[in-house]
Write an enzyme that holds these catalytic residues in place. Structure first.
Site, PDB file in Angstrom:
ATOM      1  N   THR A 265       0.846  -1.196   0.000  1.00 44.68           N
ATOM      2  CA  THR A 265       0.000   0.000   0.000  1.00 44.68           C
ATOM      3  C   THR A 265       0.880   1.244   0.000  1.00 44.68           C
ATOM      4  O   THR A 265       1.876   1.301   0.717  1.00 44.68           O
ATOM      5  CB  THR A 265      -0.936   0.021   1.225  1.00 44.68           C
ATOM      6  OG1 THR A 265      -1.827  -1.099   1.150  1.00 44.68           O
ATOM      7  CG2 THR A 265      -1.757   1.300   1.270  1.00 44.68           C
ATOM      8  N   PHE A 267       1.231   5.145   0.902  1.00 43.64           N
ATOM      9  CA  PHE A 267       0.683   6.176   1.778  1.00 43.64           C
ATOM     10  C   PHE A 267       1.316   7.519   1.426  1.00 43.64           C
ATOM     11  O   PHE A 267       2.508   7.594   1.108  1.00 43.64           O
ATOM     12  CB  PHE A 267       0.991   5.865   3.248  1.00 43.64           C
ATOM     13  CG  PHE A 267       0.347   4.608   3.768  1.00 43.64           C
ATOM     14  CD1 PHE A 267      -0.844   4.663   4.482  1.00 43.64           C
ATOM     15  CD2 PHE A 267       0.933   3.375   3.552  1.00 43.64           C
ATOM     16  CE1 PHE A 267      -1.437   3.504   4.974  1.00 43.64           C
ATOM     17  CE2 PHE A 267       0.353   2.206   4.037  1.00 43.64           C
ATOM     18  CZ  PHE A 267      -0.831   2.274   4.745  1.00 43.64           C
TER      19      PHE A 267
END
Length: 389
Positions: A265, A267
């Site tokens: 992921t 960020f």
């Protein structure tokens, strides 16, 4: 729902171009991240996934900038951690307040601690609350997950970013490793259901089907752990990070539950003030709005960058011009601070600093044929992938 297409441009415009078919959820079909091999260690397995994937064959707890070790932090490429502080002109992060969505132990909190090891993390109920905390001065930064290898782009969070006057000052790529957590002493055979964030439940669908557990979505992964502990639930498990298990004193019954072993992921760290001048490994993010002629605008954008040998790292097309589809709302930070509606937008990440004359020229050319251009931030690109172990 609006539609999205994604162009994956990792090295140069001529290296590899993928235009995905439009989806009905404003979500691109693919997101590119650095590749790496994951060698499993011994331990309980789900879908052939081992207890913890060894990263280049080693388990390490590394120090960041000489601070106390973050539990299990390491790099997938096996290198030592870089000097993360100073990407946005801050020499130290002691007392820096970073707002994140969820409870303590959330993946977003770990991303914040990876970026700023000595920061003070502030949990907030929603991503909008985290951004609002920065705008009203309650926090200095907000951390926002925006895309993953399994889900593509989190367009709701990009929409949030466009509605606020905040700047991207840093990025963190985090390897998301899901664990099955339960109260101390509870065995798998005693479990009847599992709770976690809806995305975490979706990411672990095959493993949960094998375990035969009922699924119940809650607001976030760490919140599920907090609920499990507070209510002393003995027939319920939670899906969360190994750090959450340590933080709340829970047992880890299984690790590596994610359906896909490569689960990363991205960020973004947001601030009210832009990053100071960035030249080394600089990346500039922007949104380009237009009305009609979507493919022609894409070709013109490609030409503006390729003619100047500027590499693109992301080009994503959002089309919400169909009947019943809501337009994309963008805050005009250079105008009167009002929200403007656009049926079609492009998210673009390019290599280079906004201070680079060549990048400036490309943006100026784009401004001549588009309706609206807003630079979301110029920051140092961090190509490392950090791990919780």
């Amino acid at each position: 729902m609006a539609c999205a297409s994604s162009l994956d441009l990792p090295n140069s415009l001529s290296h590899r171009i993928k235009l995905s078919k439009p989806s009905q959820s404003r979500k691109p079909s693919s997101v590119s991240f650095p590749t790496a091999s994951l060698n499993g260690s011994a331990g309980s397995q789900i879908n052939g996934s081992s207890e913890f994937p060894k990263i280049n064959g080693s388990h390490k707890t590394l120090k960041i900038n000489g601070s106390k070790p973050i539990n299990g932090s390491g790099l997938i490429n096996g290198s030592s951690l870089p000097h993360l502080n100073g990407f946005d002109g801050i020499d130290h992060d002691v007392g820096l307040r970073v707002a994140f969505q969820g409870s303590f132990g959330a993946y977003s909190e770990f991303a914040a601690k990876t970026a700023y090891p000595d920061c003070i993390t502030l949990p907030r109920r929603s991503f909008a609350d985290a951004l609002a905390a920065v705008e009203c001065g309650q926090a200095d930064r907000a951390v926002l997950p925006v895309e993953s290898t399994m889900e593509g782009t989190e367009l709701r969070n990009y929409d949030l970013l466009l509605r606020h006057d905040l700047c991207i000052v840093q990025e963190i790529n985090l390897f998301v490793h899901y664990c099955l957590l339960a109260m101390p002493g509870v065995r798998q055979t005693q479990l009847r259901r599992v709770i976690s964030h809806p995305m975490a439940l979706a990411h672990c669908g095959r493993a949960l089907a094998q375990l035969g557990l009922d699924r119940e979505p809650v607001e976030d992964t760490a919140g599920a752990v907090e609920m499990l502990r507070a209510n002393h639930l003995l027939d319920t498990a939670a899906i969360a990070s190994p750090r959450a298990a340590s933080l709340y004193g829970l047992d880890v019954l299984a690790q590596g539950l994610q359906d896909e072993s490569w689960n990363v992921t991205r960020f973004l760290l947001l601030s009210k003030s832009p990053a100071k001048k960035v030249f080394k490994n600089a990346r500039t993010s922007m949104v380009i709005a237009h009305r009609g002629g979507s493919m022609m605008v894409v070709l013109k954008v490609l030409s503006a960058f390729s003619s100047r040998n500027i590499n693109l790292k992301k080009l994503e097309v959002i089309n919400s011009s169909g009947a019943g589809q809501a337009p994309v709302m963008i805050l005009d930070v250079r105008g009167r601070g009002s929200l403007r509606a656009f049926p079609q937008v492009l998210y673009v990440d390019c290599e280079g600093s906004i201070e680079d004359p060549v990048v400036k020229e490309a943006i100026e050319e784009i401004e001549r044929f588009s309706v609206f251009v807003r630079v979301l931030g110029c920051y140092t690109a961090d190509t490392n992938v950090y791990d919780l172990q």
